[in-house]
Structures are given as C-alpha cells and as structure tokens.
Design a protein around this motif. Structure first.
Motif, PDB file in Angstrom:
ATOM      1  N   LEU A   1       0.844  -1.191   0.000  1.00 51.87           N
ATOM      2  CA  LEU A   1       0.000   0.000   0.000  1.00 51.87           C
ATOM      3  C   LEU A   1       0.886   1.252   0.000  1.00 51.87           C
ATOM      4  CD1 LEU A   1      -2.843   1.195   0.109  1.00 51.87           C
ATOM      5  CD2 LEU A   1      -2.656   1.195   2.584  1.00 51.87           C
ATOM      6  N   ASN A   2       1.936   1.249   0.852  1.00 56.22           N
ATOM      7  CA  ASN A   2       2.862   2.383   0.848  1.00 56.22           C
ATOM      8  C   ASN A   2       3.470   2.551  -0.529  1.00 56.22           C
ATOM      9  OD1 ASN A   2       2.401   2.828   3.506  1.00 56.22           O
ATOM     10  ND2 ASN A   2       4.121   1.549   4.197  1.00 56.22           N
ATOM     11  N   ASN A   3       3.769   1.405  -1.125  1.00 54.73           N
ATOM     12  CA  ASN A   3       4.349   1.413  -2.455  1.00 54.73           C
ATOM     13  C   ASN A   3       3.375   1.981  -3.490  1.00 54.73           C
ATOM     14  OD1 ASN A   3       6.970   0.496  -2.832  1.00 54.73           O
ATOM     15  ND2 ASN A   3       6.245  -0.970  -4.368  1.00 54.73           N
ATOM     16  N   ILE A   4       2.085   1.614  -3.353  1.00 55.32           N
ATOM     17  CA  ILE A   4       1.077   2.108  -4.309  1.00 55.32           C
ATOM     18  C   ILE A   4       1.007   3.627  -4.215  1.00 55.32           C
ATOM     19  CG2 ILE A   4      -1.410   2.236  -4.793  1.00 55.32           C
ATOM     20  CD1 ILE A   4      -1.627  -0.694  -4.085  1.00 55.32           C
ATOM     21  N   ARG A   5       1.085   4.130  -2.967  1.00 53.16           N
ATOM     22  CA  ARG A   5       1.029   5.584  -2.802  1.00 53.16           C
ATOM     23  C   ARG A   5       2.184   6.247  -3.541  1.00 53.16           C
ATOM     24  NH1 ARG A   5      -1.109   5.356   2.805  1.00 53.16           N
ATOM     25  NH2 ARG A   5      -3.303   5.913   2.579  1.00 53.16           N
ATOM     26  N   LYS A   6       3.372   5.637  -3.399  1.00 54.16           N
ATOM     27  CA  LYS A   6       4.572   6.211  -4.036  1.00 54.16           C
ATOM     28  C   LYS A   6       4.633   5.837  -5.511  1.00 54.16           C
ATOM     29  CE  LYS A   6       7.646   4.261  -1.413  1.00 54.16           C
ATOM     30  NZ  LYS A   6       8.832   3.682  -0.859  1.00 54.16           N
ATOM     31  N   MET A   7       3.939   4.751  -5.839  1.00 55.33           N
ATOM     32  CA  MET A   7       4.173   4.148  -7.140  1.00 55.33           C
ATOM     33  C   MET A   7       3.721   5.020  -8.297  1.00 55.33           C
ATOM     34  SD  MET A   7       3.020   0.463  -8.377  1.00 55.33           S
ATOM     35  CE  MET A   7       3.460  -0.316  -6.850  1.00 55.33           C
ATOM     36  N   GLN A   8       4.605   5.197  -9.235  1.00 48.47           N
ATOM     37  CA  GLN A   8       4.259   5.938 -10.433  1.00 48.47           C
ATOM     38  C   GLN A   8       4.558   5.035 -11.610  1.00 48.47           C
ATOM     39  OE1 GLN A   8       6.688   9.412 -10.128  1.00 48.47           O
ATOM     40  NE2 GLN A   8       5.281  10.440  -8.758  1.00 48.47           N
ATOM     41  N   ALA A   9       3.743   5.167 -12.620  1.00 49.89           N
ATOM     42  CA  ALA A   9       4.000   4.365 -13.823  1.00 49.89           C
ATOM     43  C   ALA A   9       5.324   4.820 -14.423  1.00 49.89           C
ATOM     44  CB  ALA A   9       2.875   4.583 -14.820  1.00 49.89           C
ATOM     45  N   PRO A  10       6.046   3.915 -15.110  1.00 54.00           N
ATOM     46  CA  PRO A  10       7.216   4.393 -15.850  1.00 54.00           C
ATOM     47  C   PRO A  10       6.739   5.312 -16.972  1.00 54.00           C
ATOM     48  CG  PRO A  10       6.746   2.114 -16.436  1.00 54.00           C
ATOM     49  CD  PRO A  10       5.812   2.474 -15.312  1.00 54.00           C
ATOM     50  N   ALA A  11       7.638   6.174 -17.483  1.00 48.03           N
ATOM     51  CA  ALA A  11       7.258   7.086 -18.562  1.00 48.03           C
ATOM     52  C   ALA A  11       7.018   6.323 -19.861  1.00 48.03           C
ATOM     53  CB  ALA A  11       8.351   8.127 -18.753  1.00 48.03           C
ATOM     54  N   SER A  12       7.632   5.149 -19.952  1.00 52.43           N
ATOM     55  CA  SER A  12       7.528   4.331 -21.171  1.00 52.43           C
ATOM     56  C   SER A  12       7.792   2.892 -20.747  1.00 52.43           C
ATOM     57  CB  SER A  12       8.611   4.809 -22.157  1.00 52.43           C
ATOM     58  OG  SER A  12       8.983   3.783 -23.042  1.00 52.43           O
ATOM     59  N   PHE A  13       7.289   1.942 -21.538  1.00 50.89           N
ATOM     60  CA  PHE A  13       7.665   0.544 -21.265  1.00 50.89           C
ATOM     61  C   PHE A  13       9.199   0.414 -21.298  1.00 50.89           C
ATOM     62  CE2 PHE A  13       3.431  -1.079 -23.196  1.00 50.89           C
ATOM     63  CZ  PHE A  13       2.914  -1.414 -21.953  1.00 50.89           C
ATOM     64  N   ALA A  14       9.844   1.261 -22.122  1.00 49.49           N
ATOM     65  CA  ALA A  14      11.296   1.142 -22.332  1.00 49.49           C
ATOM     66  C   ALA A  14      12.116   1.724 -21.186  1.00 49.49           C
ATOM     67  CB  ALA A  14      11.682   1.842 -23.633  1.00 49.49           C
ATOM     68  N   THR A  15      11.479   2.460 -20.267  1.00 50.41           N
ATOM     69  CA  THR A  15      12.260   3.117 -19.202  1.00 50.41           C
ATOM     70  C   THR A  15      11.837   2.653 -17.810  1.00 50.41           C
ATOM     71  OG1 THR A  15      10.772   5.023 -19.114  1.00 50.41           O
ATOM     72  CG2 THR A  15      12.655   5.184 -20.621  1.00 50.41           C
ATOM     73  N   GLY A  16      11.187   1.491 -17.727  1.00 51.47           N
ATOM     74  CA  GLY A  16      10.817   0.937 -16.421  1.00 51.47           C
ATOM     75  C   GLY A  16      11.902   0.002 -15.908  1.00 51.47           C
TER      76      GLY A  16
ATOM     77  N   THR B   1       9.939   8.033 -14.557  1.00 55.13           N
ATOM     78  CA  THR B   1       8.555   7.821 -14.123  1.00 55.13           C
ATOM     79  C   THR B   1       7.689   8.981 -14.602  1.00 55.13           C
ATOM     80  OG1 THR B   1       9.182   8.806 -12.028  1.00 55.13           O
ATOM     81  CG2 THR B   1       9.032   6.420 -12.082  1.00 55.13           C
ATOM     82  N   LEU B   2       6.402   8.738 -14.645  1.00 55.72           N
ATOM     83  CA  LEU B   2       5.432   9.752 -15.069  1.00 55.72           C
ATOM     84  C   LEU B   2       4.774  10.330 -13.829  1.00 55.72           C
ATOM     85  CD1 LEU B   2       3.008   8.362 -17.783  1.00 55.72           C
ATOM     86  CD2 LEU B   2       4.626  10.229 -18.007  1.00 55.72           C
ATOM     87  N   SER B   3       4.549  11.621 -13.799  1.00 56.01           N
ATOM     88  CA  SER B   3       3.784  12.147 -12.676  1.00 56.01           C
ATOM     89  C   SER B   3       2.332  11.706 -12.894  1.00 56.01           C
ATOM     90  CB  SER B   3       3.878  13.667 -12.633  1.00 56.01           C
ATOM     91  OG  SER B   3       3.004  14.198 -13.587  1.00 56.01           O
ATOM     92  N   PRO B   4       1.579  11.448 -11.789  1.00 57.63           N
ATOM     93  CA  PRO B   4       0.198  10.996 -11.981  1.00 57.63           C
ATOM     94  C   PRO B   4      -0.597  11.965 -12.864  1.00 57.63           C
ATOM     95  CG  PRO B   4       0.858  10.819  -9.675  1.00 57.63           C
ATOM     96  CD  PRO B   4       1.981  11.516 -10.390  1.00 57.63           C
ATOM     97  N   LEU B   5      -0.277  13.278 -12.790  1.00 60.33           N
ATOM     98  CA  LEU B   5      -1.011  14.260 -13.598  1.00 60.33           C
ATOM     99  C   LEU B   5      -0.769  14.063 -15.096  1.00 60.33           C
ATOM    100  CD1 LEU B   5      -0.966  17.803 -11.994  1.00 60.33           C
ATOM    101  CD2 LEU B   5      -2.920  16.387 -12.697  1.00 60.33           C
TER     102      LEU B   5
END
Ligand code: HEM
Length: 304
Positions: A147-162, A194-198
């Motif tokens: 859950l802590n991780n989900i809060r911090k978790m951001q999608a990578p900006a691209s499949f190629a940069t995760g 990573t991508l900002s949630p916005l």
C-alpha cells in the motif's frame, strides 16, 4: 482446498472483480509482443549451469503489458507494468523471467490473495480508491508495504524506461549442485523514468504501445539483466518483502528488443518454467502462479 481448486477460485474472482474479457489474459490483458536477442556476459557461469546464462547469445520473446485484467482500462490506471521474457534455448526448450515495475507483491500467500479478491468490490466502473484499498489491506499487515508502495508508485514514462523485478526469489544451481538464492532485475539502458500521476491521466489508451513501437522503429530498445545475490538471512518465501538495498548485484546479460511480433496468445509466461541450473524458491505465490496461468490460458484459448 486443493491448490488447483484454489487457483480456479482465484481466477473466478478476478473475473468477478474486473469483468470477463473474452479471449484476453486474466491479468495483464493488454500488451505488446517483440522479438529480442539476449547476450549473456558469462558472469553467472560459476553460479548456474543454465545454458542461456553461459557467455553467448540466445533468442528471446518479450511481452510488455499493463497489469489490469480489463484491457479497456486507461494506461494510467495500471501503474504497474509487466515485462515477460521467454528465452528460446538451443535444445528447443523455453525458460521464462517475468517481471513487473514493483519490487514486491501485496499478498503473502495464495489464500490471502484469493480472500482479498473475495472482499474487493467490483472495479468495473472505475479505479478503486486508496481508502477502499486501505480498508482491504488493514487486515493484512504484510500487505501494508505494498500500500505504501502504491502511494509512491508511479507508472514508468515508457515501457522502455521501467525497472522490472521478478519479485520472487529463485535458486541458481552450480556445477557442484551448490544453490544460491537470487532475484532478477531488468534495468533500462538509460535512466529509470517515471510519469507524474497528472501527466499519466492525460495519456490516451494505447499510448505506451504507440511509444514503444516508435522507439523500436528507430533501433533496438535495450535492457540489462542483473541478479541480486541473496544472503542466508534473506527471505526466499515471501514476495511482500524486499531484500536489503546493500545486497551485491551482478550483471549477467543484455537484452536487445529488435522487432515487433504478433500478439503471443499461445504463450504462457509461467514464471515456474525454469531450465536446468535454476530452481523455483519455496515462495507459495510463485508456485501458485503455475496453476493460475494454466487456467487463464485454457479459458482464453477456448474463447477464441
Ligand atoms: C496470486 C498471484 C498471482 C496471480 C493469481 C496471477 C495471475 C495472472 C494471470 C492469470 C495472468 C495471465 C496468464 C495467461 O493467461 O497467460 C498473469 C499474467 C502476468 N502476471 Fe501474474 N499473477 C500473480 C502474481 C504475479 C506477480 C507476483 C507478478 C510479478 C512478477 C506477476 C506478473 C505478471 C505479468 C508480467 C503477467 C503478464 C505475462 C504476459 O505478458 O503474458 N503476477 N498473472
């Protein structure tokens, strides 16, 4: 309940919570497949006899995916992305490494996973709220880390940069039968972005797929394969726990993703499919995935 019966129940519950999507994988439904070349550095040869990890090249098949079992969810609603790699060995066998952009999983056992799905409300109408998830996770203290991780978790900006983690431990088995616990990590060639949630919510459905297609049209997308070397005190049976940050890492190969391939419907990226020289750990979630993936495969193939 028998293990395979529990796996049927787990898949039934995924369908109840996320909807039944004919012909699709019951998790990581939307994705894109590629052909790749893997070059092993040879630095793992003292630890494992696995043929693809001895110095040299092998062919591989890669599928990037969004975690949601619902293929219509927007890219941003699936911050956890997957990278599944199947190595084609010279003797005709296959062996898999299946990674996600989270280093841990939210459930410690198949029973807890299935129970959590049983109490989850249907997500069909939208994303679960953090409050809803918090309510669900409060009875499972070890899931709090996720859950802590989900809060911090951001999608990578691209499949190629995760950065993609195997989450579970495996054993490398050497020539004299010695076993060393390891976890795999795929590192992108450049920085992890990573991508900002916005920014993420502005992306249209399928933008990750379009992005990786563009990149590969210009040249290979590259990853490095590292293993984290476990120490005797590191848990090998608990996917909710990360190993300490200071553990030694070894770079064991490089992957060049070179061209698009048709969607790999017939392939099951079962993480327990390992070749000689590698063994699954005692992690019960890892071993449960064997049955769950088989059932998902049977259902989706029978619907096509
Ligand atoms: C109880 C635990 C889990 C269950 C029941 C489960 C279930 C599933 C199912 C049913 C599929 C689709 C299989 C198919 O039809 O071929 C799938 C795919 C996938 N899962 Fe899991 N999963 C679990 C845990 C995990 C964990 C811990 C990871 C972390 C590495 C993970 C990563 C993935 C990825 C990357 C895919 C997509 C593979 C592909 O591209 O075909 N899963 N999962």
């Amino acid at each position: 309940m028998k293990k395979s019966q529990l796996a049927e129940t787990a898949i039934d519950r995924i369908e109840k919570v996320f909807g039944r999507h004919q012909g699709y994988r019951r998790a990581h439904a939307r994705g894109k497949s590629y052909r790749a070349r893997f070059t092993a550095t040879g630095s793992a040869s003292e630890l494992t006899t696995a043929s693809h990890l001895q110095k040299g090249e092998s062919r591989a098949f890669v599928r990037f995916s969004h975690f949601s079992p619902d293929p219509t969810w927007a890219d941003a609603m699936s911050p956890v992305k997957g990278m599944a790699v199947q190595f084609e060995l010279a003797n005709g066998e296959a062996t898999n490494i299946v990674g996600v952009t989270s280093p841990i999983f939210f459930a410690k056992t198949p029973e807890i996973f299935t129970e959590m799905l049983g109490v989850a409300k249907s997500f069909k109408k939208g994303k679960p709220s953090i409050t809803e998830l918090a309510g669900l996770l409060k009875d499972y203290p070890e899931s709090g880390a996720m859950l802590n991780n989900i809060r911090k978790m951001q999608a990578p900006a691209s499949f190629a940069t995760g950065q993609y983690n195997s989450v579970h431990a495996f054993y490398f088995i050497g020539l004299n039968g010695q076993r060393r616990p390891i976890k795999y990590v795929w590192e992108p060639e450049g920085e992890v972005e990573t991508l900002s949630p916005l920014d993420a919510v502005k992306l249209p459905v399928g933008s990750f797929e379009a992005d990786i297609e563009d990149r590969i049209a210009k040249g290979p997308v590259n990853f490095r394969l590292d293993v984290i070397l476990g120490q005797p005190e590191d848990p090998v049976d608990d996917p909710t726990k990360e190993w300490p940050d200071d553990r030694e890492k070894l770079t064991i190969g490089y992957l060049a993703i070179v061209e698009e391939a048709p969607e790999a419907d017939e392939i099951v990226f079962d993480p327990t499919l390992v070749t000689e020289g590698i063994a699954c750990s005692e992690d019960r979630i890892l071993n449960f995935r064997h049955d769950a993936y088989r059932i998902s495969h049977q259902r989706r193939m029978s619907e096509q």
